[in-house]
Design a protein around this motif. Structure first.
Motif, PDB file in Angstrom:
ATOM      1  N   SER A 437       0.829  -1.209   0.000  1.00  0.00           N
ATOM      2  CA  SER A 437       0.000   0.000   0.000  1.00  0.00           C
ATOM      3  C   SER A 437       0.860   1.254   0.000  1.00  0.00           C
ATOM      4  O   SER A 437       0.496   2.279  -0.595  1.00  0.00           O
ATOM      5  N   ASP A 438       2.029   1.168   0.634  1.00  0.00           N
ATOM      6  CA  ASP A 438       2.927   2.326   0.684  1.00  0.00           C
ATOM      7  C   ASP A 438       3.643   2.533  -0.652  1.00  0.00           C
ATOM      8  O   ASP A 438       3.659   3.646  -1.203  1.00  0.00           O
ATOM      9  N   ARG A 439       4.242   1.480  -1.204  1.00  0.00           N
ATOM     10  CA  ARG A 439       5.025   1.617  -2.427  1.00  0.00           C
ATOM     11  C   ARG A 439       4.154   1.920  -3.642  1.00  0.00           C
ATOM     12  O   ARG A 439       4.596   2.571  -4.585  1.00  0.00           O
ATOM     13  N   LEU A 440       2.914   1.422  -3.639  1.00  0.00           N
ATOM     14  CA  LEU A 440       2.016   1.679  -4.770  1.00  0.00           C
ATOM     15  C   LEU A 440       1.185   2.946  -4.568  1.00  0.00           C
ATOM     16  O   LEU A 440       0.376   3.282  -5.410  1.00  0.00           O
ATOM     17  N   ARG A 441       1.402   3.610  -3.424  1.00  0.00           N
ATOM     18  CA  ARG A 441       0.692   4.858  -3.092  1.00  0.00           C
ATOM     19  C   ARG A 441      -0.825   4.659  -3.171  1.00  0.00           C
ATOM     20  O   ARG A 441      -1.542   5.390  -3.840  1.00  0.00           O
ATOM     21  N   CYS A 442      -1.271   3.635  -2.461  1.00  0.00           N
ATOM     22  CA  CYS A 442      -2.690   3.272  -2.503  1.00  0.00           C
ATOM     23  C   CYS A 442      -3.530   4.189  -1.619  1.00  0.00           C
ATOM     24  O   CYS A 442      -3.063   4.698  -0.594  1.00  0.00           O
ATOM     25  N   LEU A 443      -4.779   4.355  -2.014  1.00  0.00           N
ATOM     26  CA  LEU A 443      -5.787   4.908  -1.128  1.00  0.00           C
ATOM     27  C   LEU A 443      -6.254   3.762  -0.243  1.00  0.00           C
ATOM     28  O   LEU A 443      -6.736   2.736  -0.748  1.00  0.00           O
TER      29      LEU A 443
END
Length: 590
Positions: A437-443
């Motif tokens: 979630s952090d590396r893909l810049r997820c909501l």
């Protein structure tokens, strides 16, 4: 002049040799003969449509159906009075009382020539195949000496045990149909050449192409015969008002379908561009393709929606659907994360494309290589919705490999990427979920555990139990106050999944009456510690005022649950061997 390509659908086998003999008189006609009744004749035509015929010839009901289904000209072989007179003479039926039954477009002309026949003929015309049985029954009670039938009625008469003769078209009638076909082809030669050029281009294209007139009627198809199960699916989408991507699965083949419309012609045309490949799920369990209609139906019937839990997420779902970032849905097991991800898909612009779901709990080594390396993988395609379900189930090596593939392929930029992951029993996010979630810049959307909101829990129980009831049953409260207290007292470690099972069993016990505390207790008792996968403990913890052996079994089951099913870790945590842990769980199950 180039040959006229003619397809003859012969309704009975005896017509084929007659037609082939007559065809020798027409040097510029390239004739193909297929033998089949109404249903098989239509199927044969569709499966041969890619051969680019100029005209189709048939008779009776088959010709009538083909005119409705096919945009090519259909020429009908007439049944002339001379044909029938020859048949009556050959069968020595002169002076007999004869019933003639068949499609109106086949026998209609004979009735006008009644006075030419040496036998008394009564005509029974039908317009649809299912009328044949009624006509044959009327004939059976009419006292006729003989019966003459077209192909459909002949089959019905034989099934009813009635001796009947098949009406046959003679060489003259077939010759007249051939002459008309050749005349048509000669008259429209230039138009046919233009069409043939375009059809050759599309036939040699990598994708399949199917065209329909907007008002109905197949205009062009280069589908193979083994793909004809696709036609009903395409026809169900003829009147879609917007372009979209569709998916159809049949016999292990996935058909990716892109509809389009051509409005520059006098009559609008609906087209379907089709790309087919072998169903990945057969070789790689866990990958599914669903159209929006399938997803919408599954969500509507889910516990999340039927219990009303979805209403609390309406705002965040709408925001996630309009954003351009990947969406990560996290929370405890059983809180409806996949359903919420599906609701994001349904609210997004990607609803016009299929949803590709990858259940990571079912992914093996072969499937992981397919996902991360194959150019057929959904990760390397574009403009679609992808749901990666349950990242916490992947080993450290696998989720890192998947993350690298997502980043290098740019899949999150080209697609709507939805990811779900279970938190641990302590509420902590898994390492896989945290890093991805952090590396893909997820909501990030967080789901709520059932025990966090007592009011929402009771409302959900009322609503779900009401949905299970017969709507005609007398009105009564779905659940008693004492039973509500029992609901609030449980910890629900597996949330919606567990609550749904308990309410289903409680309703089975209560029927359409109010669920009592005793009935709910029985439902909860059935769920209690039946292995590590469904523990349902009171919030106060384990009741120690019971035999030590039972307490040990409950502790063992709870430890496995807390370790998310990892029995080796649970055994090490308790300081016992795997064999001892297995024995404790087995004793509880028995």
């Amino acid at each position: 002049m180039p040959s006229s390509r003619v397809l003859l659908i012969a309704p009975y086998p005896e017509m084929e040799p007659v037609a082939l003999e007559v065809a020798r008189e027409f040097r510029d006609m390239d004739l193909t003969v297929l033998v089949g009744d109404l249903e098989s004749g239509l199927a044969a035509t569709l499966s041969s449509y890619h051969a680019n015929y100029d005209v189709i010839i048939s008779r009776g009901g088959t010709a009538q159906v083909l005119e409705e289904q096919i945009s090519l000209p259909v020429i009908e072989i007439e049944l002339s009075a001379l044909d029938v007179m020859r048949q009556i003479r050959a069968l020595k039926l002169e002076g007999s009382r004869i019933a003639v039954v068949g499609f109106t477009n086949t026998i209609g002309g004979l009735e006008r020539a009644r006075e030419l026949f040496s036998a008394q003929l009564d005509f029974f015309g039908i317009d649809f195949a299912d009328e044949a049985a009624l006509a044959v029954r009327a004939i059976r009670s009419g006292g006729y000496d003989h019966v003459l039938c077209d192909n459909i009625s002949h089959e019905v008469a034989r099934e009813m045990g009635i001796s009947a003769h098949l009406l046959a078209s003679g060489a003259d009638s077939i010759r007249s149909a051939f002459e008309l076909a050749v005349f048509y082809c000669a008259h429209w030669h230039l138009e046919r050449e233009r069409s043939r050029m375009l059809w050759d281009i599309t036939r040699n294209h990598a994708r399949s192409l199917v065209l329909y007139l907007h008002g109905g009627g197949l205009f062009y198809s280069n589908l193979k015969s083994e793909d004809r199960a696709l036609y009903p699916f395409l026809e169900s989408h003829l009147y879609d008002t917007h372009e979209r991507h569709l998916v159809f699965r049949n016999g292990g083949i996935v058909y990716n379908v892109r509809p389009f419309q051509i409005t520059s012609t006098e009559e609008p045309i609906v087209g379907f561009s089709i790309n087919a490949h072998r169903e990945p799920a057969l070789a790689h369990p866990g990958i599914t393709h669903e159209n929006a209609e399938d997803v919408r139906a599954a969500v509507a019937s889910s516990f999340l929606v039927r219990a009303g839990f979805d209403t609390g997420y309406a705002t965040v779902i709408a925001e996630a659907a309009q954003g351009a970032r990947p969406v990560f849905v996290r929370g405890e097991p059983g809180t409806g994360k996949a359903r919420i991800a599906q609701l994001v898909y349904l609210a997004s612009d990607y609803v016009t494309t299929p949803l590709v779901t990858v259940d990571l709990e079912l992914v093996g080594e072969r499937c992981m290589r397919y996902l991360t390396e194959s150019y057929h993988s959904p990760l390397y395609e574009g403009s679609q919705a992808i749901l990666l379900r349950g990242v916490q189930a992947l080993s450290d090596t696998r989720w890192r490999t998947l993350l690298v593939s997502l980043m290098e392929s740019g899949a999150t930029r080209r697609n709507l990427m939805l990811i779900t992951g279970n938190d641990s029993s302590s509420g902590a996010q898994s390492e896989a979920g945290m890093v991805m979630s952090d590396r893909l810049r997820c909501l990030v959307l967080e789901t709520r555990a059932v025990r966090e909101d007592g009011e929402a829990l009771l409302n959900a129980a009322d609503r779900y139990l009401s949905s299970l009831r017969d709507p005609n049953a007398p009105a009564s409260p779905p659940i008693s106050a004492d039973a509500q207290d029992r609901l609030l007292a449980a910890s629900w470690p597996f949330n919606h999944a567990q609550l749904a099972r308990v309410l289903d069993r409680a309703h089975a016990l209560a029927g359409d009456e109010t669920v009592t505390a005793a009935q709910l207790a029985r439902a909860v008792g059935h769920e209690e510690i039946s292995g590590a996968s469904s523990a349902l403990l009171d919030r106060e913890g384990i009741d120690l005022l019971k035999p030590l052996a039972k307490t040990e079994r409950e502790i063992a089951a709870l430890a496995v649950m807390r370790c998310e099913g990892n029995k080796s870790l649970a055994a090490r945590t308790l300081g016992i061997s795997r064999t001892t842990l297995w024995r404790l769980l087995r004793e509880e199950a028995t």
